[in-house]
Design an enzyme around this catalytic site. Structure first.
Site, PDB file in Angstrom:
ATOM      1  N   THR A  62       0.764  -1.311   0.014  1.00  0.00           N
ATOM      2  CA  THR A  62      -0.123  -0.002  -0.205  1.00  0.00           C
ATOM      3  C   THR A  62       0.836   1.346  -0.017  1.00  0.00           C
ATOM      4  O   THR A  62       2.183   1.185  -0.147  1.00  0.00           O
ATOM      5  CB  THR A  62      -0.760   0.062   1.238  1.00  0.00           C
ATOM      6  N   LYS A  66       3.562   1.242  -3.854  1.00  0.00           N
ATOM      7  CA  LYS A  66       3.277   0.610  -4.895  1.00  0.00           C
ATOM      8  C   LYS A  66       3.961   0.538  -6.269  1.00  0.00           C
ATOM      9  O   LYS A  66       4.262  -0.142  -6.788  1.00  0.00           O
ATOM     10  CB  LYS A  66       1.725   1.061  -5.303  1.00  0.00           C
ATOM     11  N   ASP A 102      -6.245  -4.114  -8.143  1.00  0.00           N
ATOM     12  CA  ASP A 102      -7.138  -3.219  -7.982  1.00  0.00           C
ATOM     13  C   ASP A 102      -8.116  -3.364  -9.311  1.00  0.00           C
ATOM     14  O   ASP A 102      -9.237  -3.103  -9.061  1.00  0.00           O
ATOM     15  CB  ASP A 102      -6.578  -2.100  -8.071  1.00  0.00           C
ATOM     16  N   ARG A 158      -2.526  14.619 -17.318  1.00  0.00           N
ATOM     17  CA  ARG A 158      -2.681  13.197 -16.461  1.00  0.00           C
ATOM     18  C   ARG A 158      -3.787  12.608 -17.338  1.00  0.00           C
ATOM     19  O   ARG A 158      -3.456  11.359 -17.276  1.00  0.00           O
ATOM     20  CB  ARG A 158      -2.915  13.577 -15.125  1.00  0.00           C
ATOM     21  N   TYR A 220     -14.487   5.346   0.669  1.00  0.00           N
ATOM     22  CA  TYR A 220     -15.143   4.475   1.496  1.00  0.00           C
ATOM     23  C   TYR A 220     -15.296   4.904   2.913  1.00  0.00           C
ATOM     24  O   TYR A 220     -15.849   4.346   3.847  1.00  0.00           O
ATOM     25  CB  TYR A 220     -14.735   2.893   1.571  1.00  0.00           C
TER      26      TYR A 220
END
Length: 278
Positions: A62, A66, A102, A158, A220
Site C-alpha cells: 500500500t 506501489k 485493483d 494526466r 469508503y
C-alpha cells in the site's frame, strides 16, 4: 507449515487488510497469519530483496510503495505491467512476482453490486473522474470488460496519459466538459479524493445522467459520499468504495493460502462496524 503474509506500507496503522484476511483465515480454519509491516521508503528495496528468505508467502503493498514494488519485483503479471503499479506480491521459487488486483477487484465489486450484465444495461460507456493510480487500474479493468472509457482530470496531461493505455477505447475529456458528457454516460466513477472525509464534496449535478446509469465512488470513508447520496436520490444504482477493497484482496489470499475466499455480507459487516467505530 504455517503460511505467512503481510501488508507493507508507511504508515500502516490504518490498514484494514489484516482484518479482511484474518476473517478469512478464521472462517476456513486455516493455519496462517497476516500482519502489518511498517517500512519507510528508504528501506523498501532491502525489504523486497529479503522476501525470498523471509518465510513469507507474499503480501499486499500500500501507500507509498506501489510504484517501487513495480520497479523492484523480479517479474510482473501482464496487468501489473500495464497499470505500472503493484499491490500484491507472491514469493515463489526464490523470486518475487508483482501483481495488481485493483482492476479485477473493482470489476468484481461491480459484478457483485450490479449483476454481471451491468455493461449491457449501462450501455458500455464509462466516465472516470481523476487520473491517479486508482484511476489507471480502474480504466484497465473497464477496458478489459469491453467498455469505452472517457477520463476527465483537472490536469489534462494526466488524463491524456491514461489514453495511452488503450487509445482505441480510452479518450481524455476536459474537466469543464464533464457536465455535458453525462447525458451519454452509463457508468460514472469517482476516483478522486473529493467526497472523502476531510475533503470537499464533488460538486456535480447528476440530472443529465440516463436513468439506466450507475454511479460508483472508490471513497469508503464515508461509505455514503455526497455523490452516492445524490445518485440514490435520483433513483440511480450507487456503488460504494468498500467492495473494491474487499474484492481486490481475494486473489492474494488465494495465492498465499491456497483457497479462494468469498466476499460475504458477514465480512462486509465486520469492516463497516470498524469504520463506524473509528
Amino acid at each position: 507449515m504455517t503460511a505467512r503474509a503481510f501488508v507493507v506500507g508507511h504508515p500502516i496503522r490504518h490498514s484494514r487488510s489484516p482484518m479482511i484476511h484474518g476473517h478469512w483465515l478464521a472462517e476456513h480454519g486455516l493455519d496462517g497469519s497476516y500482519e502489518r509491516i511498517d517500512v519507510a521508503p528508504e528501506a523498501f528495496e532491502a525489504f523486497i530483496r529479503g522476501l525470498p528468505a523471509s518465510g513469507f508467502a507474499g503480501g499486499n503493498v500500500t501507500i507509498p510503495h506501489k510504484e517501487a514494488a513495480f520497479r523492484l519485483a523480479d517479474s510482473l503479471t501482464p496487468r501489473a505491467k500495464k497499470i505500472g503499479a503493484v499491490n500484491t506480491l507472491i514469493v515463489e521459487g526464490g523470486r518475487v512476482r508483482g501483481d495488481n488486483t485493483d482492476a479485477p477487484g473493482f470489476i468484481a465489486h461491480l459484478d457483485h453490486s450490479l449483476g454481471e450484465r451491468w455493461p449491457e444495461r449501462t450501455g458500455g460507456s464509462a466516465l472516470v473522474l481523476g487520473a491517479g493510480g486508482a484511476a489507471r487500474a480502474i480504466v484497465v479493468g473497464l477496458v478489459e470488460r469491453g467498455l469505452s472509457v472517457r477520463v476527465a482530470n483537472r490536469s489534462p496531461e494526466r488524463a491524456r496519459a491514461l489514453v495511452e493505455l488503450d487509445p482505441e477505447h480510452v479518450e481524455a475529456l476536459a474537466w469543464e466538459a464533464v457536465p455535458d458528457a453525462l447525458s451519454d454516460t452509463g457508468l460514472l466513477v469517482n476516483t478522486t479524493s473529493l467526497g472523502m472525509a476531510g475533503h470537499p464534496p464533488l460538486e456535480l449535478n447528476l440530472t443529465p445522467l440516463p436513468d439506466r446509469a450507475a454511479v460508483a465512488d472508490i471513497v469508503y470513508v464515508p461509505l455514503e459520499t455526497p455523490l452516492l447520496a445524490a445518485a440514490r436520490a435520483r433513483g440511480l444504482a450507487a456503488v460504494d468504495g468498500l467492495g473494491m477493497l474487499l474484492h481486490q484482496a481475494v486473489p492474494g489470499f488465494a495465492a498465499w493460502f491456497g483457497l479462494r475466499p468469498e466476499v460475504t455480507p458477514a465480512l462486509r459487516q465486520q469492516i463497516v462496524a470498524d469504520l463506524v467505530a473509528k
